[in-house]
Design a protein around this motif. Structure first.
Motif: not given
Length: 448
Positions: A266-278
């Motif tokens: 999950g952390g390898s997404q490297l981003a969670m600052g948008s609805i798409g990333d979440a």
């Protein structure tokens, strides 16, 4: 009066609005949006990082359960030592070798290379984003360093279990220093540091089926060949199973690894600052879990049919193989695709363990089938699910990484073997490494 939970929910629309790309691209409140994205991404790195760190406990418990009681303390010591060494070596050498300019160098022009820079990792007070020092929209360098360090330590943990019960402590730790300081970071830079596997081969490895897991597997395989099998494992053409000391502990370790893998992938997404990333992180969690469950169930069914009884150690390793297999691409597959990928990983373990025994390669915990064989499968499976992957890019990269890690490991293990020896003597092996190497037994009431 509103509860804390209700207050959080009432703020959620504002948080999502602030983190949306439209807000971050020049609309009123841009500064707030940029800082919100920065905070959310950094938070993802930190939470995922300590979940992956929790995997260190999982490896320790799994190995402690699968070795004999007279070697448990040694395995626990090795796991503490390897993580501590990885933390220091990655700071001294590894981080800048992995990223050509350190920090977030993927945003620079220095891509397509073969080696990063030697030097200490320096954590900036404020994160450096891919667009330059004034862009705070990515994540803090401290969180990046912390997250990437956990992957480096994981590669070393894989080696520990394979070589258990007959390797000397300090030669193993010396090898760990070079693995985490040089070998792992160099090959990781070829993909995650924007190196030639990424830019020229189009290699795709989302969270490290090859970059992390097969690296540990190759190093373990070479070490096992040079070290030799445990006394009594192979005699008169027969394979003599050597049972572990504590199945509850091994099971606990596997569950801990399963939990930690949510941070790993999950952390390898490297981003969670948008609805798409979440949403992507959520999908990764679900796919990761499905692959683990499928790997465990396939191993359970196969051992029942092949041996007439379910083998718990195969079930545990089946779950881990499913996790390793999905790690190369946990985002693109459907849940059904993840089930198939993880299930093949479980089958690989069931056939991989006896295959190594036929070659008289003694892998105490089954780490080579789990991390190397299933890691190769998972990397190849990317070609079936991600349209950007090419078969040549995946196969060539597997071969290049395998050749480099195997050759480097062979040189280091051979030098250690000639210089100081890597295997304990026969008497020490029979007595147990806990007493001969450390002088402390894990279960003194039962083993004395």
């Amino acid at each position: 009066m509103m509860s804390k939970h209700a207050k959080t929910l009432s703020c959620l629309p504002l948080l999502l609005l602030a983190a949306s790309p439209a807000t971050a691209q020049g609309a009123p409140g841009t500064e707030v949006a940029v800082h919100t994205v920065f905070v959310l991404n950094t938070f993802l790195f930190l939470v995922s990082g300590f979940l992956v760190f929790w995997m260190a406990a999982g490896f320790a418990m799994l190995e402690a359960g699968l070795v004999r009681s007279r070697n448990v303390t040694t395995q626990l010591t090795k796991n503490f030592g390897l993580f501590s060494i990885a933390a220091i070596m990655y700071w001294l050498i590894g981080y800048n070798l992995m990223y050509p300019l350190g920090n977030w160098s993927l945003g620079t022009d220095e891509t397509g290379g073969y080696l990063g820079a030697f030097g200490l990792a320096v954590l900036e007070a404020v994160g450096i984003g891919p667009e330059g020092a004034d862009d705070l929209s990515y994540a803090s360098t401290g969180s990046d360093f912390f997250f990437q360090l956990m992957f480096c330590a994981t590669a070393a943990s894989i080696v520990s279990g394979t070589l258990a019960e007959r390797i000397k402590l300090w030669p193993f730790l010396l090898f760990t220093a070079l693995l985490t300081g040089v070998i792992y970071p160099v090959q990781a830079s070829w993909k995650w540091g924007g190196g030639f596997l990424d830019s020229q081969f189009g290699f795709l490895d989302f969270a490290g089926s090859t970059v992390v897991h097969s690296v540990g597997g190759w190093a373990a395989l070479v070490g096992a060949i040079l070290l030799g099998a445990r006394k009594g494992k192979y005699q008169a053409g027969q394979v003599n199973p050597i049972r572990g000391s504590n199945m509850p502990l091994a099971t606990l370790g596997t569950f801990i690894l399963w939990i930690g893998w949510f941070g790993f992938n999950g952390g390898s997404q490297l981003a969670m600052g948008s609805i798409g990333d979440a949403a992507d992180v959520s999908r990764i969690f679900a796919n990761t879990n499905m692959a683990a469950a499928s790997g465990a169930l396939v191993a359970m069914i196969m051992t029942q049919f092949l041996y007439g009884k379910v083998d718990l150690t195969m079930v545990l390793n089946g779950a881990l193989a499913g996790l390793v297999a999905i790690t190369a691409e946990p985002l693109y597959p459907s849940l059904f695709g993840s089930l198939l990928i993880g299930g093949v990983g479980g089958a690989i373990v069931v056939y991989g363990v006896p295959f190594l025994d036929k070659l008289k390669i003694d892998d105490v915990v089954g780490a080579i089938p789990v991390h190397l064989f299933a890691g190769i499968w998972g990397t190849l499976a990317v070609w079936f699910t991600n349209p950007d992957a090419t078969l040549f890019g995946q196969v060539a990269s597997i071969i290049i990484v395998g050749a480099f890690v195997s050759a480097a490991s062979w040189v280091i293990w051979s030098i250690l073997k000639l210089a100081i020896g890597i295997r304990v003597d026969e008497e020490s092996e029979i007595t147990g490494l806990d007493m001969t190497e450390l002088g402390i037994e894990a279960y003194p009431e039962f083993t004395t």
